[in-house]
Scaffold this motif. Structure first.
Motif, PDB file in Angstrom:
ATOM      1  N   ARG A  90      42.930  40.582  35.367  1.00  0.00           N
ATOM      2  CA  ARG A  90      42.448  39.206  35.504  1.00  0.00           C
ATOM      3  C   ARG A  90      43.099  38.478  36.680  1.00  0.00           C
ATOM      4  O   ARG A  90      42.534  37.558  37.240  1.00  0.00           O
ATOM      5  CB  ARG A  90      42.763  38.406  34.237  1.00  0.00           C
ATOM      6  N   GLU A  93      41.349  37.308  40.190  1.00  0.00           N
ATOM      7  CA  GLU A  93      40.358  36.235  40.258  1.00  0.00           C
ATOM      8  C   GLU A  93      40.984  34.879  40.531  1.00  0.00           C
ATOM      9  O   GLU A  93      40.318  33.994  41.051  1.00  0.00           O
ATOM     10  CB  GLU A  93      39.486  36.207  39.002  1.00  0.00           C
ATOM     11  N   TYR A  94      42.281  34.704  40.228  1.00  0.00           N
ATOM     12  CA  TYR A  94      42.900  33.416  40.554  1.00  0.00           C
ATOM     13  C   TYR A  94      43.979  33.502  41.631  1.00  0.00           C
ATOM     14  O   TYR A  94      44.161  32.544  42.369  1.00  0.00           O
ATOM     15  CB  TYR A  94      43.424  32.700  39.292  1.00  0.00           C
ATOM     16  N   ARG A  96      43.742  35.093  44.277  1.00  0.00           N
ATOM     17  CA  ARG A  96      43.010  35.075  45.548  1.00  0.00           C
ATOM     18  C   ARG A  96      42.779  33.659  46.056  1.00  0.00           C
ATOM     19  O   ARG A  96      42.480  33.462  47.234  1.00  0.00           O
ATOM     20  CB  ARG A  96      41.678  35.812  45.409  1.00  0.00           C
ATOM     21  N   HIS A 120      39.702  45.332  40.036  1.00  0.00           N
ATOM     22  CA  HIS A 120      39.398  43.976  40.479  1.00  0.00           C
ATOM     23  C   HIS A 120      40.337  43.482  41.574  1.00  0.00           C
ATOM     24  O   HIS A 120      40.165  42.385  42.088  1.00  0.00           O
ATOM     25  CB  HIS A 120      39.452  43.008  39.289  1.00  0.00           C
ATOM     26  N   GLN A 123      39.025  41.870  44.729  1.00  0.00           N
ATOM     27  CA  GLN A 123      38.664  40.455  44.847  1.00  0.00           C
ATOM     28  C   GLN A 123      39.622  39.740  45.809  1.00  0.00           C
ATOM     29  O   GLN A 123      39.216  38.845  46.541  1.00  0.00           O
ATOM     30  CB  GLN A 123      38.692  39.766  43.477  1.00  0.00           C
ATOM     31  N   ILE A 142      32.232  44.420  40.604  1.00  0.00           N
ATOM     32  CA  ILE A 142      32.452  43.669  41.847  1.00  0.00           C
ATOM     33  C   ILE A 142      31.781  44.342  43.044  1.00  0.00           C
ATOM     34  O   ILE A 142      31.915  43.880  44.173  1.00  0.00           O
ATOM     35  CB  ILE A 142      33.944  43.390  42.127  1.00  0.00           C
ATOM     36  N   ASP A 145      29.765  41.912  45.006  1.00  0.00           N
ATOM     37  CA  ASP A 145      30.631  41.006  45.774  1.00  0.00           C
ATOM     38  C   ASP A 145      31.120  41.685  47.049  1.00  0.00           C
ATOM     39  O   ASP A 145      31.201  41.058  48.110  1.00  0.00           O
ATOM     40  CB  ASP A 145      31.834  40.570  44.926  1.00  0.00           C
TER      41      ASP A 145
END
Length: 193
Positions: A90, A93-94, A96, A120, A123, A142, A145
């Motif tokens: 997780r 996602e933050y 970054r 992930h 990301q 992803i 993306d």
């Protein structure tokens, strides 16, 4: 060959295996691995998450271990390291969203230092703008993306790896054996039996 100094950037709910396994394996062969988290200091912890594949359409997520950081984010500089690791979970996602994280990733890439990212973690590489024009893989969710960021997304089995120049990427932790082996090649680390 002299040991290499490697930086690993994590955050709360980093994938458990993707921080623990590379950290311990790289220490075992003699490299130094500094694990940092934005706005945290050495000896503080991050929570990890265990992502597992259990016959659902996507992975499941469970609370993992606490991982103790061994360096302070605010004091690290890319010039002091030979390589970078960005695990998944997780956290990407933050983390970054943090300009300092993106700047660090860009510095490693512009210096052509090895960057290993998994799941992930890509990301963070997308946000740093270092995947454009590159062949990479990551967790399949992803893939769109990565394509939108201008990368050539290569869909491979979770046990596989894609190498493009200084980037070593894999879809998920089942790829650790090949992912770490390719990363070690870029570091110039030879293991003989």
């Amino acid at each position: 060959m002299a040991p290499k100094k490697i930086l690993m950037i994590v955050g709360d709910f980093v994938e458990d295996y993707e921080v623990m396994v590379p950290y311990q394996a790289l220490l075992m062969i003699g490299h130094q691995v500094d694990v940092v988290c934005p706005d945290k200091k050495a000896k503080e912890t991050v929570a990890t998450a265990v992502h597992d594949f259990e016959q659902y359409q996507t992975y499941t997520e469970k609370r993992g271990h606490n991982f103790t950081l061994n360096a302070t984010f605010s004091s690290v500089k890319a010039k002091d390291y030979d390589a970078l690791i960005v695990p998944g979970g997780r956290a990407p996602e933050y983390i970054r969203l943090d300009k300092r994280v993106r700047d660090l990733v860009r510095e490693f890439d512009s210096s052509k230092k090895p960057i290993a990212s998994i799941c992930h973690g890509l990301q963070v590489l997308i946000a740093a703008g270092v995947v454009t024009g590159r062949r990479v893989t990551g967790y399949k969710a992803i893939g769109p993306d990565l394509t939108l960021a201008g990368a050539t997304y290569v869909e491979v089995e979770p046990t596989e790896v894609v190498v493009d120049g200084n980037l070593v990427t894999s879809p998920a932790w089942p790829g650790h054996p090949k992912w770490l082996a390719e990363f070690l090649k870029l570091l110039g680390t030879m293991i003989t039996l």
